[in-house]
Scaffold this motif. Sequence first.
Motif, short mmCIF file in Angstrom:
data_model
loop_
_atom_site.label_atom_id
_atom_site.label_comp_id
_atom_site.label_asym_id
_atom_site.label_seq_id
_atom_site.Cartn_x
_atom_site.Cartn_y
_atom_site.Cartn_z
N ALA A 192 -39.69 -109.88 -44.38
CA ALA A 192 -40.93 -109.23 -44.37
C ALA A 192 -41.21 -107.81 -44.02
CB ALA A 192 -41.63 -110.14 -43.56
N LEU A 193 -40.44 -107.57 -43.02
CA LEU A 193 -40.63 -106.01 -42.50
C LEU A 193 -39.94 -104.91 -43.66
CD1 LEU A 193 -41.41 -104.16 -40.22
CD2 LEU A 193 -39.23 -104.39 -39.24
N LEU A 194 -39.04 -105.40 -44.22
CA LEU A 194 -38.54 -104.35 -45.47
C LEU A 194 -39.12 -104.60 -46.39
CD1 LEU A 194 -34.27 -105.16 -45.15
CD2 LEU A 194 -36.01 -103.04 -44.52
N GLY A 195 -39.79 -105.72 -46.79
CA GLY A 195 -40.66 -105.64 -48.06
C GLY A 195 -41.92 -104.96 -47.80
N VAL A 244 -42.64 -108.82 -52.45
CA VAL A 244 -42.22 -110.26 -52.45
C VAL A 244 -40.55 -110.38 -53.12
CG1 VAL A 244 -42.92 -112.31 -53.63
CG2 VAL A 244 -44.64 -110.83 -52.76
N ALA A 245 -40.31 -109.80 -53.71
CA ALA A 245 -39.01 -109.89 -54.33
C ALA A 245 -37.81 -109.64 -53.28
CB ALA A 245 -38.51 -109.20 -55.63
N MET A 246 -38.16 -108.54 -52.27
CA MET A 246 -37.14 -108.14 -51.42
C MET A 246 -37.46 -109.04 -50.32
SD MET A 246 -35.42 -105.88 -50.00
CE MET A 246 -35.58 -104.20 -50.31
N VAL A 306 -40.12 -113.08 -60.09
CA VAL A 306 -41.41 -112.59 -59.27
C VAL A 306 -42.06 -111.53 -60.10
CG1 VAL A 306 -41.81 -111.21 -57.28
CG2 VAL A 306 -40.31 -113.10 -57.13
N ALA A 307 -41.35 -110.71 -60.91
CA ALA A 307 -42.05 -109.64 -61.62
C ALA A 307 -42.98 -110.49 -62.81
CB ALA A 307 -41.17 -108.84 -62.34
N LYS A 308 -42.35 -111.57 -63.59
CA LYS A 308 -43.25 -112.10 -64.32
C LYS A 308 -44.23 -112.94 -63.98
CE LYS A 308 -41.15 -114.35 -67.76
NZ LYS A 308 -40.42 -115.62 -68.43
N ALA A 309 -43.97 -113.60 -62.66
CA ALA A 309 -45.06 -114.27 -62.16
C ALA A 309 -46.45 -113.56 -61.48
CB ALA A 309 -44.66 -115.14 -60.88
N ILE A 310 -46.00 -112.24 -61.05
CA ILE A 310 -47.12 -111.58 -60.45
C ILE A 310 -47.63 -110.40 -61.40
CG2 ILE A 310 -47.50 -109.64 -58.67
CD1 ILE A 310 -45.65 -111.16 -56.79
#
Length: 462
Positions: free
Chosen positions: A369-372, A405-407, A455-459
Amino acid sequence: MSEEIKNTRLLLEAVEARDSENFLESANVTHYADLAEIYVGLNGEERDFFTTHIDMESLAEVIPELPDTLVEETMERLDTEEQREILDQISDDDRVDILQDVSDDTRERLLELVEPDDIEITKTLLKYDESTAGGRMTTHFASIFGEMTVQEALESLRKESDETESFARVYVVDSKDKLCGYVRFRDLAFNSRDTIISDFMRPVKRYILASADQEEAVQLVSKYDLFVLPVVDEQHRILGIITHDDVVEILEEESTEDMEKMAGFSGEGSEETYLNTPTMTHFRRRFPWLFGLAILAIASGIVMMKFEGVLNSLFILSLFLPMIVSAGGNTGGQASTMVIRAMALGELDQDSIMRVAWKELRLGLMLGALLGIGMALVTMIFVPMFYHDMPAEVSFIKFGITVAVAMAIQITSSTLVGSLLPLGARAAKIDPAIVAAPAITTIVDVSGMVIYFFVAKAILGL
Protein backbone atom coordinates in the motif's frame (compact mmCIF):
# COMPACT_ATOMS: atom_id res chain seq x y z
CA MET A 1 55.72 -9.00 9.77
CA SER A 2 53.82 -11.36 12.10
CA GLU A 3 55.42 -14.63 13.14
CA GLU A 4 52.74 -16.67 11.30
CA ILE A 5 53.29 -14.82 8.02
CA LYS A 6 57.05 -15.17 8.36
CA ASN A 7 56.82 -18.92 9.02
CA THR A 8 54.46 -19.37 6.08
CA ARG A 9 56.81 -17.50 3.74
CA LEU A 10 59.83 -19.50 4.89
CA LEU A 11 57.97 -22.78 4.58
CA LEU A 12 56.78 -21.99 1.04
CA GLU A 13 60.31 -21.01 0.06
CA ALA A 14 61.60 -24.28 1.46
CA VAL A 15 59.00 -26.27 -0.48
CA GLU A 16 59.79 -24.42 -3.70
CA ALA A 17 63.52 -25.01 -3.21
CA ARG A 18 62.93 -28.62 -2.06
CA ASP A 19 64.95 -27.75 1.07
CA SER A 20 64.00 -30.49 3.53
CA GLU A 21 66.02 -29.10 6.45
CA ASN A 22 64.47 -25.63 6.38
CA PHE A 23 61.08 -27.14 5.58
CA LEU A 24 61.13 -29.23 8.76
CA GLU A 25 62.37 -26.30 10.81
CA SER A 26 59.54 -24.09 9.59
CA ALA A 27 56.89 -26.83 9.79
CA ASN A 28 57.73 -27.55 13.42
CA VAL A 29 56.84 -23.98 14.46
CA THR A 30 53.77 -23.62 12.22
CA HIS A 31 50.29 -24.39 13.51
CA TYR A 32 48.68 -27.44 11.91
CA ALA A 33 45.74 -25.36 10.64
CA ASP A 34 48.18 -23.09 8.81
CA LEU A 35 50.03 -26.13 7.47
CA ALA A 36 46.77 -27.46 6.08
CA GLU A 37 46.01 -24.14 4.41
CA ILE A 38 49.48 -24.08 2.87
CA TYR A 39 49.13 -27.68 1.65
CA VAL A 40 45.86 -26.89 -0.14
CA GLY A 41 47.61 -24.23 -2.22
CA LEU A 42 50.44 -26.51 -3.38
CA ASN A 43 50.63 -28.34 -6.70
CA GLY A 44 51.05 -32.10 -7.05
CA GLU A 45 54.86 -32.26 -6.89
CA GLU A 46 54.97 -29.85 -3.95
CA ARG A 47 52.42 -31.94 -2.07
CA ASP A 48 54.60 -35.00 -2.64
CA PHE A 49 57.53 -33.16 -1.09
CA PHE A 50 55.32 -31.97 1.79
CA THR A 51 54.02 -35.44 2.73
CA THR A 52 57.41 -37.07 2.25
CA HIS A 53 59.37 -34.78 4.54
CA ILE A 54 56.93 -33.75 7.27
CA ASP A 55 56.91 -35.95 10.37
CA MET A 56 53.92 -38.28 10.79
CA GLU A 57 52.81 -36.68 14.05
CA SER A 58 52.38 -33.31 12.36
CA LEU A 59 50.77 -34.85 9.27
CA ALA A 60 48.25 -36.61 11.51
CA GLU A 61 47.15 -33.18 12.71
CA VAL A 62 47.09 -31.71 9.21
CA ILE A 63 45.00 -34.32 7.37
CA PRO A 64 41.78 -33.85 9.42
CA GLU A 65 41.96 -30.12 8.60
CA LEU A 66 42.06 -30.69 4.83
CA PRO A 67 39.03 -30.27 2.55
CA ASP A 68 37.12 -33.51 1.99
CA THR A 69 38.22 -33.63 -1.63
CA LEU A 70 41.91 -33.75 -0.69
CA VAL A 71 41.79 -36.35 2.10
CA GLU A 72 41.87 -39.48 -0.07
CA GLU A 73 44.45 -38.01 -2.43
CA THR A 74 46.71 -37.21 0.51
CA MET A 75 46.30 -40.62 2.14
CA GLU A 76 47.18 -42.27 -1.18
CA ARG A 77 50.52 -40.44 -1.18
CA LEU A 78 51.54 -42.45 1.90
CA ASP A 79 52.68 -46.05 2.09
CA THR A 80 50.77 -48.64 4.12
CA GLU A 81 52.77 -48.22 7.32
CA GLU A 82 52.44 -44.45 7.20
CA GLN A 83 48.70 -44.77 6.71
CA ARG A 84 48.53 -47.13 9.68
CA GLU A 85 50.47 -44.65 11.81
CA ILE A 86 48.20 -41.76 10.82
CA LEU A 87 45.05 -43.75 11.66
CA ASP A 88 46.54 -44.75 15.00
CA GLN A 89 47.57 -41.24 16.07
CA ILE A 90 44.39 -39.30 15.34
CA SER A 91 41.28 -39.15 17.53
CA ASP A 92 38.30 -41.43 16.93
CA ASP A 93 36.11 -38.70 15.43
CA ASP A 94 38.88 -37.49 13.10
CA ARG A 95 39.57 -41.07 12.03
CA VAL A 96 35.92 -41.54 11.16
CA ASP A 97 35.84 -38.22 9.30
CA ILE A 98 38.73 -39.41 7.14
CA LEU A 99 37.06 -42.75 6.45
CA GLN A 100 33.83 -40.98 5.49
CA ASP A 101 35.67 -38.74 3.04
CA VAL A 102 37.26 -41.54 0.98
CA SER A 103 35.78 -43.96 -1.54
CA ASP A 104 34.23 -47.25 -0.47
CA ASP A 105 37.19 -49.33 -1.68
CA THR A 106 39.71 -47.11 0.07
CA ARG A 107 37.61 -47.14 3.25
CA GLU A 108 37.61 -50.93 3.37
CA ARG A 109 41.36 -51.03 2.87
CA LEU A 110 42.04 -48.37 5.52
CA LEU A 111 39.74 -50.09 8.02
CA GLU A 112 42.05 -53.10 7.89
CA LEU A 113 44.88 -50.84 9.09
CA VAL A 114 43.03 -49.58 12.17
CA GLU A 115 44.41 -50.96 15.43
CA PRO A 116 42.29 -53.69 17.12
CA ASP A 117 41.71 -51.44 20.14
CA ASP A 118 40.14 -48.78 17.92
CA ILE A 119 38.29 -50.82 15.32
CA GLU A 120 35.08 -51.38 17.31
CA ILE A 121 34.49 -47.71 18.14
CA THR A 122 35.45 -46.74 14.59
CA LYS A 123 32.88 -49.07 13.03
CA THR A 124 30.26 -47.90 15.51
CA LEU A 125 30.81 -44.26 14.62
CA LEU A 126 30.75 -45.04 10.90
CA LYS A 127 27.13 -46.12 11.29
CA TYR A 128 26.16 -42.49 11.79
CA ASP A 129 25.92 -40.14 8.84
CA GLU A 130 28.51 -37.38 8.92
CA SER A 131 25.76 -34.74 9.09
CA THR A 132 24.34 -36.18 12.33
CA ALA A 133 25.36 -35.51 15.92
CA GLY A 134 26.81 -39.02 16.09
CA GLY A 135 28.89 -38.35 13.00
CA ARG A 136 30.34 -35.16 14.48
CA MET A 137 30.89 -36.14 18.11
CA THR A 138 34.18 -36.98 19.78
CA THR A 139 34.33 -40.06 22.00
CA HIS A 140 37.14 -38.71 24.17
CA PHE A 141 35.07 -37.35 27.05
CA ALA A 142 35.53 -37.50 30.81
CA SER A 143 33.31 -39.94 32.71
CA ILE A 144 33.17 -41.34 36.26
CA PHE A 145 30.80 -43.47 38.36
CA GLY A 146 28.38 -42.04 40.89
CA GLU A 147 29.51 -44.34 43.70
CA MET A 148 33.11 -43.14 43.44
CA THR A 149 34.61 -40.79 45.97
CA VAL A 150 36.21 -37.55 44.78
CA GLN A 151 39.64 -39.11 45.35
CA GLU A 152 38.78 -42.15 43.22
CA ALA A 153 37.29 -39.95 40.51
CA LEU A 154 40.41 -37.79 40.29
CA GLU A 155 42.62 -40.84 40.04
CA SER A 156 40.42 -42.26 37.29
CA LEU A 157 40.44 -38.99 35.35
CA ARG A 158 44.20 -38.66 35.68
CA LYS A 159 44.65 -41.90 33.73
CA GLU A 160 42.54 -40.52 30.84
CA SER A 161 43.88 -36.95 30.92
CA ASP A 162 46.03 -37.22 27.78
CA GLU A 163 43.16 -38.29 25.52
CA THR A 164 40.19 -36.47 27.06
CA GLU A 165 38.90 -33.66 24.84
CA SER A 166 37.41 -31.52 27.62
CA PHE A 167 37.12 -31.49 31.39
CA ALA A 168 34.58 -28.65 31.38
CA ARG A 169 31.97 -31.30 32.14
CA VAL A 170 32.72 -34.67 33.72
CA TYR A 171 29.81 -37.02 33.10
CA VAL A 172 28.53 -39.48 35.68
CA VAL A 173 27.46 -42.87 34.29
CA ASP A 174 26.29 -46.19 35.67
CA SER A 175 27.70 -49.63 34.97
CA LYS A 176 25.88 -49.71 31.60
CA ASP A 177 27.18 -46.29 30.55
CA LYS A 178 23.78 -44.66 30.98
CA LEU A 179 24.02 -40.93 31.59
CA CYS A 180 23.13 -40.13 35.22
CA GLY A 181 24.43 -36.58 35.63
CA TYR A 182 27.54 -34.45 35.53
CA VAL A 183 29.96 -32.57 37.73
CA ARG A 184 32.24 -29.65 36.98
CA PHE A 185 35.94 -30.06 37.51
CA ARG A 186 35.81 -27.31 40.11
CA ASP A 187 33.30 -29.43 42.05
CA LEU A 188 35.94 -32.13 42.31
CA ALA A 189 38.57 -29.60 43.34
CA PHE A 190 36.56 -27.98 46.12
CA ASN A 191 34.83 -31.01 47.66
CA SER A 192 36.57 -33.16 50.25
CA ARG A 193 38.32 -36.23 48.89
CA ASP A 194 35.99 -38.71 50.64
CA THR A 195 32.75 -37.15 49.32
CA ILE A 196 30.64 -39.46 47.14
CA ILE A 197 30.11 -38.16 43.59
CA SER A 198 26.36 -38.86 43.61
CA ASP A 199 25.97 -36.54 46.60
CA PHE A 200 26.73 -33.41 44.55
CA MET A 201 26.33 -34.37 40.89
CA ARG A 202 23.96 -32.28 38.80
CA PRO A 203 21.23 -33.50 36.41
CA VAL A 204 21.89 -33.34 32.67
CA LYS A 205 19.07 -31.26 31.20
CA ARG A 206 20.37 -30.94 27.65
CA TYR A 207 21.54 -33.80 25.47
CA ILE A 208 21.02 -34.99 21.92
CA LEU A 209 20.43 -38.31 20.20
CA ALA A 210 23.28 -39.51 18.01
CA SER A 211 20.86 -39.84 15.08
CA ALA A 212 19.74 -36.19 15.31
CA ASP A 213 20.78 -33.67 12.67
CA GLN A 214 23.94 -31.71 13.42
CA GLU A 215 22.03 -28.43 13.10
CA GLU A 216 19.93 -29.43 16.10
CA ALA A 217 23.14 -29.79 18.12
CA VAL A 218 24.22 -26.29 17.09
CA GLN A 219 20.85 -24.87 18.11
CA LEU A 220 21.04 -26.50 21.56
CA VAL A 221 24.60 -25.30 22.21
CA SER A 222 23.74 -21.78 21.07
CA LYS A 223 20.38 -21.46 22.82
CA TYR A 224 21.50 -22.80 26.19
CA ASP A 225 25.10 -21.51 26.07
CA LEU A 226 26.58 -24.97 26.62
CA PHE A 227 30.28 -25.75 26.99
CA VAL A 228 29.78 -29.27 25.65
CA LEU A 229 26.72 -31.25 24.57
CA PRO A 230 26.47 -34.96 25.45
CA VAL A 231 25.42 -37.33 22.67
CA VAL A 232 23.39 -40.40 23.69
CA ASP A 233 21.75 -43.39 22.04
CA GLU A 234 18.12 -44.51 22.38
CA GLN A 235 18.95 -46.27 25.66
CA HIS A 236 20.35 -43.00 27.07
CA ARG A 237 23.91 -44.33 27.03
CA ILE A 238 26.43 -41.59 26.47
CA LEU A 239 28.43 -42.09 23.27
CA GLY A 240 30.37 -38.85 22.97
CA ILE A 241 30.24 -35.07 23.13
CA ILE A 242 29.84 -32.14 20.75
CA THR A 243 32.42 -29.47 21.59
CA HIS A 244 32.67 -25.79 20.70
CA ASP A 245 35.10 -26.44 17.83
CA ASP A 246 32.67 -28.98 16.38
CA VAL A 247 29.95 -26.33 16.51
CA VAL A 248 32.12 -23.78 14.70
CA GLU A 249 32.83 -26.28 11.90
CA ILE A 250 29.15 -27.21 11.59
CA LEU A 251 28.10 -23.56 11.44
CA GLU A 252 30.63 -22.84 8.70
CA GLU A 253 29.52 -25.84 6.65
CA GLU A 254 25.79 -25.23 7.07
CA SER A 255 25.96 -21.49 6.39
CA THR A 256 28.06 -22.09 3.26
CA GLU A 257 25.68 -24.78 2.06
CA ASP A 258 22.59 -22.63 2.64
CA MET A 259 24.19 -19.59 1.02
CA GLU A 260 25.15 -21.59 -2.08
CA LYS A 261 21.71 -23.17 -2.38
CA MET A 262 20.02 -19.79 -2.02
CA ALA A 263 22.28 -18.53 -4.81
CA GLY A 264 21.16 -21.39 -7.05
CA PHE A 265 24.01 -23.89 -6.74
CA SER A 266 23.34 -27.62 -6.98
CA GLY A 267 25.21 -30.69 -5.77
CA GLU A 268 27.59 -31.07 -2.87
CA GLY A 269 29.71 -28.06 -1.99
CA SER A 270 33.46 -28.21 -2.31
CA GLU A 271 35.57 -27.50 0.76
CA GLU A 272 38.49 -26.42 -1.40
CA THR A 273 39.16 -22.74 -1.89
CA TYR A 274 37.52 -20.97 -4.82
CA LEU A 275 40.70 -20.82 -6.92
CA ASN A 276 41.63 -24.46 -6.18
CA THR A 277 38.19 -25.80 -7.14
CA PRO A 278 38.28 -27.08 -10.76
CA THR A 279 36.41 -25.03 -13.34
CA MET A 280 34.34 -28.07 -14.36
CA THR A 281 33.20 -28.48 -10.76
CA HIS A 282 31.91 -24.92 -10.74
CA PHE A 283 30.27 -25.57 -14.12
CA ARG A 284 28.48 -28.74 -12.98
CA ARG A 285 27.14 -27.06 -9.87
CA ARG A 286 25.87 -23.93 -11.59
CA PHE A 287 24.49 -25.24 -14.89
CA PRO A 288 21.47 -27.31 -13.70
CA TRP A 289 19.87 -24.42 -11.82
CA LEU A 290 20.61 -21.91 -14.56
CA PHE A 291 19.12 -24.20 -17.20
CA GLY A 292 16.02 -24.89 -15.12
CA LEU A 293 15.47 -21.20 -14.39
CA ALA A 294 15.99 -20.35 -18.06
CA ILE A 295 13.24 -22.80 -19.02
CA LEU A 296 10.97 -21.37 -16.34
CA ALA A 297 11.66 -17.84 -17.56
CA ILE A 298 10.15 -18.75 -20.94
CA ALA A 299 6.82 -18.29 -19.17
CA SER A 300 7.61 -14.56 -19.03
CA GLY A 301 7.82 -14.48 -22.81
CA ILE A 302 4.52 -16.33 -23.10
CA VAL A 303 2.84 -13.75 -20.87
CA MET A 304 4.28 -10.92 -22.98
CA MET A 305 2.91 -12.54 -26.15
CA LYS A 306 -0.48 -13.07 -24.51
CA PHE A 307 -0.77 -9.39 -23.57
CA GLU A 308 0.88 -7.97 -26.70
CA GLY A 309 -2.29 -6.09 -27.57
CA VAL A 310 -2.39 -4.36 -24.19
CA LEU A 311 1.21 -3.14 -24.60
CA ASN A 312 0.61 -1.98 -28.18
CA SER A 313 -2.45 0.05 -27.17
CA LEU A 314 -0.58 1.85 -24.37
CA PHE A 315 3.18 1.44 -24.68
CA ILE A 316 3.87 3.62 -21.62
CA LEU A 317 2.91 0.52 -19.59
CA SER A 318 6.32 -0.94 -20.47
CA LEU A 319 8.00 1.85 -18.48
CA PHE A 320 6.70 0.50 -15.18
CA LEU A 321 6.78 -3.22 -15.97
CA PRO A 322 10.42 -3.80 -14.80
CA MET A 323 9.68 -1.93 -11.57
CA ILE A 324 6.59 -4.02 -10.76
CA VAL A 325 8.44 -7.25 -11.54
CA SER A 326 11.60 -6.40 -9.59
CA ALA A 327 9.62 -5.18 -6.58
CA GLY A 328 8.06 -8.63 -6.32
CA GLY A 329 11.43 -10.34 -6.60
CA ASN A 330 12.95 -8.14 -3.93
CA THR A 331 10.15 -8.55 -1.41
CA GLY A 332 9.79 -12.27 -2.08
CA GLY A 333 13.54 -12.75 -1.60
CA GLN A 334 13.47 -10.79 1.66
CA ALA A 335 10.58 -12.86 3.01
CA SER A 336 12.15 -16.20 2.07
CA THR A 337 15.49 -15.21 3.62
CA MET A 338 13.86 -14.25 6.92
CA VAL A 339 11.80 -17.47 7.07
CA ILE A 340 14.76 -19.71 6.16
CA ARG A 341 16.83 -18.03 8.85
CA ALA A 342 14.06 -18.51 11.43
CA MET A 343 13.76 -22.17 10.44
CA ALA A 344 17.53 -22.68 10.74
CA LEU A 345 17.42 -21.23 14.25
CA GLY A 346 14.58 -23.58 15.23
CA GLU A 347 12.05 -20.76 15.63
CA LEU A 348 9.49 -22.21 13.19
CA ASP A 349 7.88 -25.60 12.68
CA GLN A 350 5.02 -26.92 10.53
CA ASP A 351 2.46 -25.61 13.02
CA SER A 352 3.72 -22.10 12.32
CA ILE A 353 2.47 -21.93 8.72
CA MET A 354 -0.74 -20.02 9.44
CA ARG A 355 1.01 -17.60 11.79
CA VAL A 356 3.71 -16.94 9.19
CA ALA A 357 1.09 -16.49 6.45
CA TRP A 358 -0.94 -14.03 8.53
CA LYS A 359 2.15 -12.08 9.58
CA GLU A 360 3.55 -11.80 6.05
CA LEU A 361 0.13 -11.03 4.57
CA ARG A 362 -0.22 -8.01 6.85
CA LEU A 363 3.36 -6.97 6.19
CA GLY A 364 2.88 -7.35 2.44
CA LEU A 365 -0.30 -5.26 2.50
CA MET A 366 1.41 -2.47 4.43
CA LEU A 367 4.48 -2.47 2.20
CA GLY A 368 2.41 -2.75 -0.96
CA ALA A 369 0.00 0.00 0.00
CA LEU A 370 2.74 2.47 0.95
CA LEU A 371 4.90 1.73 -2.10
CA GLY A 372 1.83 1.78 -4.34
CA ILE A 373 0.81 5.21 -3.11
CA GLY A 374 4.35 6.47 -3.56
CA MET A 375 4.57 5.20 -7.14
CA ALA A 376 1.09 6.59 -7.94
CA LEU A 377 2.28 10.06 -6.91
CA VAL A 378 5.44 9.67 -8.97
CA THR A 379 3.35 8.61 -11.96
CA MET A 380 0.88 11.47 -11.69
CA ILE A 381 3.49 14.19 -11.06
CA PHE A 382 6.57 13.28 -13.11
CA VAL A 383 5.34 11.19 -16.06
CA PRO A 384 3.35 14.13 -17.56
CA MET A 385 6.62 16.09 -17.68
CA PHE A 386 8.05 13.93 -20.47
CA TYR A 387 5.11 11.92 -21.84
CA HIS A 388 2.44 13.82 -23.69
CA ASP A 389 0.67 11.14 -25.74
CA MET A 390 -1.63 9.72 -23.06
CA PRO A 391 -4.99 8.85 -24.69
CA ALA A 392 -7.91 11.04 -23.60
CA GLU A 393 -9.83 8.11 -22.14
CA VAL A 394 -6.76 7.14 -20.03
CA SER A 395 -5.94 9.95 -17.65
CA PHE A 396 -2.73 10.17 -15.66
CA ILE A 397 -4.79 9.69 -12.52
CA LYS A 398 -6.22 6.38 -13.77
CA PHE A 399 -2.76 5.35 -14.94
CA GLY A 400 -1.29 6.14 -11.52
CA ILE A 401 -4.03 4.14 -9.81
CA THR A 402 -3.25 1.22 -12.13
CA VAL A 403 0.43 1.26 -11.17
CA ALA A 404 -0.43 1.60 -7.47
CA VAL A 405 -2.90 -1.31 -7.44
CA ALA A 406 -0.57 -3.57 -9.44
CA MET A 407 2.31 -2.69 -7.13
CA ALA A 408 0.26 -3.39 -3.98
CA ILE A 409 -1.00 -6.77 -5.25
CA GLN A 410 2.43 -7.82 -6.54
CA ILE A 411 4.24 -7.00 -3.30
CA THR A 412 1.57 -8.62 -1.13
CA SER A 413 1.46 -11.83 -3.17
CA SER A 414 5.26 -12.01 -3.52
CA THR A 415 5.77 -11.56 0.22
CA LEU A 416 3.29 -14.33 0.91
CA VAL A 417 4.81 -16.67 -1.69
CA GLY A 418 8.36 -15.99 -0.54
CA SER A 419 7.50 -16.77 3.07
CA LEU A 420 5.46 -19.92 2.45
CA LEU A 421 7.64 -21.62 -0.18
CA PRO A 422 10.42 -22.57 2.31
CA LEU A 423 7.85 -23.98 4.74
CA GLY A 424 6.22 -25.93 1.91
CA ALA A 425 9.61 -27.24 0.82
CA ARG A 426 10.35 -28.55 4.30
CA ALA A 427 6.92 -30.20 4.46
CA ALA A 428 7.81 -31.96 1.20
CA LYS A 429 11.14 -33.12 2.73
CA ILE A 430 13.14 -30.72 0.56
CA ASP A 431 15.88 -28.52 1.96
CA PRO A 432 14.25 -25.06 2.30
CA ALA A 433 17.45 -23.42 1.08
CA ILE A 434 16.90 -25.13 -2.29
CA VAL A 435 13.90 -22.84 -2.75
CA ALA A 436 16.55 -20.34 -3.70
CA ALA A 437 16.27 -16.62 -4.30
CA PRO A 438 16.72 -17.09 -8.09
CA ALA A 439 13.79 -19.54 -8.16
CA ILE A 440 11.53 -17.24 -6.15
CA THR A 441 12.54 -14.28 -8.31
CA THR A 442 11.67 -16.15 -11.50
CA ILE A 443 8.30 -17.24 -10.12
CA VAL A 444 7.26 -13.77 -8.99
CA ASP A 445 8.55 -12.28 -12.26
CA VAL A 446 5.90 -14.24 -14.12
CA SER A 447 3.19 -13.53 -11.56
CA GLY A 448 4.08 -9.82 -11.58
CA MET A 449 3.58 -9.56 -15.33
CA VAL A 450 0.23 -11.34 -15.14
CA ILE A 451 -0.93 -9.11 -12.27
CA TYR A 452 0.20 -5.91 -14.01
CA PHE A 453 -1.46 -6.64 -17.32
CA PHE A 454 -4.73 -7.87 -15.79
CA VAL A 455 -4.95 -4.79 -13.56
CA ALA A 456 -4.23 -2.55 -16.59
CA LYS A 457 -6.97 -4.21 -18.60
CA ALA A 458 -9.47 -3.97 -15.76
CA ILE A 459 -8.84 -0.33 -14.77
CA LEU A 460 -7.85 1.21 -18.09
CA GLY A 461 -10.28 -0.83 -20.21
CA LEU A 462 -7.62 -1.86 -22.71
